[in-house]
Scaffold this motif. Structure first.
Motif, PDB file in Angstrom:
ATOM      1  N   ASN A  40       0.858  -1.177   0.000  1.00 37.03           N
ATOM      2  CA  ASN A  40       0.000   0.000   0.000  1.00 37.03           C
ATOM      3  C   ASN A  40       0.899   1.233   0.000  1.00 37.03           C
ATOM      4  N   ILE A  41       0.512   2.206  -0.808  1.00 41.90           N
ATOM      5  CA  ILE A  41       1.359   3.395  -0.935  1.00 41.90           C
ATOM      6  C   ILE A  41       0.547   4.653  -0.627  1.00 41.90           C
ATOM      7  N   SER A  42       0.894   5.267   0.474  1.00 34.88           N
ATOM      8  CA  SER A  42       0.358   6.565   0.887  1.00 34.88           C
ATOM      9  C   SER A  42      -1.183   6.563   1.022  1.00 34.88           C
ATOM     10  N   GLU A  43      -1.752   7.744   0.932  1.00 33.56           N
ATOM     11  CA  GLU A  43      -3.153   7.941   1.332  1.00 33.56           C
ATOM     12  C   GLU A  43      -4.152   7.104   0.526  1.00 33.56           C
ATOM     13  N   HIS A  44      -4.156   7.257  -0.788  1.00 32.30           N
ATOM     14  CA  HIS A  44      -5.118   6.514  -1.595  1.00 32.30           C
ATOM     15  C   HIS A  44      -4.826   5.022  -1.613  1.00 32.30           C
ATOM     16  N   GLY A  45      -3.583   4.653  -1.349  1.00 36.48           N
ATOM     17  CA  GLY A  45      -3.232   3.234  -1.277  1.00 36.48           C
ATOM     18  C   GLY A  45      -3.629   2.603   0.048  1.00 36.48           C
ATOM     19  N   GLY A  46      -4.034   3.432   1.005  1.00 33.92           N
ATOM     20  CA  GLY A  46      -4.467   2.908   2.300  1.00 33.92           C
ATOM     21  C   GLY A  46      -3.327   2.517   3.218  1.00 33.92           C
ATOM     22  N   GLN A  47      -2.162   3.137   3.023  1.00 37.32           N
ATOM     23  CA  GLN A  47      -1.018   2.805   3.870  1.00 37.32           C
ATOM     24  C   GLN A  47      -1.199   3.395   5.267  1.00 37.32           C
ATOM     25  N   GLU A  48      -1.003   2.543   6.284  1.00 32.25           N
ATOM     26  CA  GLU A  48      -1.146   3.015   7.671  1.00 32.25           C
ATOM     27  C   GLU A  48       0.202   3.231   8.356  1.00 32.25           C
ATOM     28  N   VAL A  49       1.136   2.334   8.103  1.00 35.67           N
ATOM     29  CA  VAL A  49       2.452   2.460   8.745  1.00 35.67           C
ATOM     30  C   VAL A  49       3.438   3.051   7.730  1.00 35.67           C
ATOM     31  N   PRO A  50       4.030   4.215   8.053  1.00 32.53           N
ATOM     32  CA  PRO A  50       4.867   4.912   7.067  1.00 32.53           C
ATOM     33  C   PRO A  50       6.319   4.425   6.997  1.00 32.53           C
ATOM     34  N   HIS A  51       6.468   3.104   6.922  1.00 32.39           N
ATOM     35  CA  HIS A  51       7.760   2.477   6.601  1.00 32.39           C
ATOM     36  C   HIS A  51       7.421   1.429   5.549  1.00 32.39           C
ATOM     37  N   LEU A  52       8.098   1.483   4.390  1.00 33.00           N
ATOM     38  CA  LEU A  52       7.762   0.551   3.298  1.00 33.00           C
ATOM     39  C   LEU A  52       7.632  -0.888   3.787  1.00 33.00           C
ATOM     40  N   HIS A  53       6.552  -1.529   3.389  1.00 30.48           N
ATOM     41  CA  HIS A  53       6.385  -2.946   3.716  1.00 30.48           C
ATOM     42  C   HIS A  53       5.594  -3.634   2.618  1.00 30.48           C
ATOM     43  N   PHE A  54       5.957  -4.877   2.366  1.00 28.33           N
ATOM     44  CA  PHE A  54       5.159  -5.740   1.493  1.00 28.33           C
ATOM     45  C   PHE A  54       4.386  -6.698   2.372  1.00 28.33           C
ATOM     46  N   HIS A  55       3.085  -6.826   2.085  1.00 25.81           N
ATOM     47  CA  HIS A  55       2.266  -7.852   2.716  1.00 25.81           C
ATOM     48  C   HIS A  55       2.394  -9.102   1.847  1.00 25.81           C
ATOM     49  N   LEU A  56       2.559 -10.268   2.454  1.00 27.89           N
ATOM     50  CA  LEU A  56       2.486 -11.544   1.737  1.00 27.89           C
ATOM     51  C   LEU A  56       1.284 -12.291   2.292  1.00 27.89           C
ATOM     52  N   PHE A  57       0.287 -12.513   1.425  1.00 24.65           N
ATOM     53  CA  PHE A  57      -0.927 -13.231   1.820  1.00 24.65           C
ATOM     54  C   PHE A  57      -0.916 -14.601   1.165  1.00 24.65           C
ATOM     55  N   GLY A  58      -1.222 -15.656   1.907  1.00 21.94           N
ATOM     56  CA  GLY A  58      -1.248 -16.995   1.301  1.00 21.94           C
ATOM     57  C   GLY A  58      -1.780 -18.031   2.269  1.00 21.94           C
ATOM     58  N   GLY A  59      -1.503 -19.294   1.919  1.00 19.48           N
ATOM     59  CA  GLY A  59      -1.983 -20.400   2.734  1.00 19.48           C
ATOM     60  C   GLY A  59      -3.408 -20.796   2.411  1.00 19.48           C
ATOM     61  N   GLU A  60      -4.049 -20.013   1.536  1.00 21.90           N
ATOM     62  CA  GLU A  60      -5.414 -20.264   1.053  1.00 21.90           C
ATOM     63  C   GLU A  60      -5.616 -19.340  -0.148  1.00 21.90           C
ATOM     64  N   LYS A  61      -6.744 -19.518  -0.867  1.00 20.20           N
ATOM     65  CA  LYS A  61      -7.034 -18.596  -1.986  1.00 20.20           C
ATOM     66  C   LYS A  61      -7.196 -17.195  -1.426  1.00 20.20           C
ATOM     67  N   VAL A  62      -6.546 -16.266  -2.066  1.00 19.83           N
ATOM     68  CA  VAL A  62      -6.528 -14.913  -1.509  1.00 19.83           C
ATOM     69  C   VAL A  62      -7.748 -14.100  -1.917  1.00 19.83           C
ATOM     70  N   GLY A  63      -8.347 -14.445  -3.044  1.00 16.98           N
ATOM     71  CA  GLY A  63      -9.578 -13.756  -3.445  1.00 16.98           C
ATOM     72  C   GLY A  63      -9.349 -12.592  -4.382  1.00 16.98           C
ATOM     73  N   LYS A  64     -10.359 -11.734  -4.472  1.00 20.20           N
ATOM     74  CA  LYS A  64     -10.341 -10.607  -5.425  1.00 20.20           C
ATOM     75  C   LYS A  64      -9.153  -9.688  -5.156  1.00 20.20           C
ATOM     76  N   MET A  65      -8.649  -9.101  -6.242  1.00 21.84           N
ATOM     77  CA  MET A  65      -7.489  -8.235  -6.089  1.00 21.84           C
ATOM     78  C   MET A  65      -7.848  -6.941  -5.372  1.00 21.84           C
ATOM     79  N   VAL A  66      -8.978  -6.333  -5.750  1.00 20.74           N
ATOM     80  CA  VAL A  66      -9.375  -5.089  -5.121  1.00 20.74           C
ATOM     81  C   VAL A  66     -10.850  -5.192  -4.739  1.00 20.74           C
ATOM     82  N   GLU A  67     -11.158  -4.815  -3.523  1.00 26.71           N
ATOM     83  CA  GLU A  67     -12.564  -4.909  -3.095  1.00 26.71           C
ATOM     84  C   GLU A  67     -13.263  -3.583  -3.247  1.00 26.71           C
TER      85      GLU A  67
END
Ligand code: AMP
Length: 121
Positions: free
Chosen positions: A94-121
């Protein structure tokens, strides 16, 4: 935006706040998200002080860039979700305001272990 040394991930990097560590090397730290959105929800952060992906892309060294991408792959392998050995995952920043970033240190989320679903809700 200038880097805020008091953000929560800066505190984790300095060891002031605990985390459930998955992996660490010269370039990255990875830990489990405190509020997992999927069966597996890991975070991968660079050790350098970058607010977001745009900041990183403009200021990080080539070594840091390679280190972050390799780190994501190493963490995915360690968690058993990479394409070699696992069933894949979603990497998201997530990048800045419109990206919905909450913590202002660059981070990648890795989601897995099951189907992740729709890309954008
Ligand atoms: P973002 O909205 O992309 O900035 O994501 C920030 C993420 O950091 C959220 O998924 C939070 O659940 C996660 N988070 C916040 N504090 C902590 C913490 N102390 N340890 C691990 N994850 C955290």
């Amino acid at each position: 935006m200038s880097y805020d040394d008091n953000n929560i991930f800066a505190k984790i990097l300095r060891g002031e706040i605990p985390c459930k560590k998955i992996f660490e090397d010269k370039y990255v730290l990875s830990f489990h998200d405190i509020n997992p959105q999927k069966k597996i929800h890991a975070l991968v952060i660079p050790k350098g002080k970058y607010t977001d992906l745009d900041d990183f892309s403009q200021k990080a060294s080539p070594e840091e860039m390679v280190g972050l991408l390799k780190g994501i792959n190493l963490v995915a392998k360690k968690l058993g979700i990479s394409v070699d050995g696992g069933k894949g995952y979603r990497a998201l920043a997530n990048i800045s305001e419109h990206g919905g970033q909450e913590v202002p240190h660059l981070h990648f989320h890795l989601f897995g272990g099951e189907k992740v679903g729709k890309m954008v809700e």
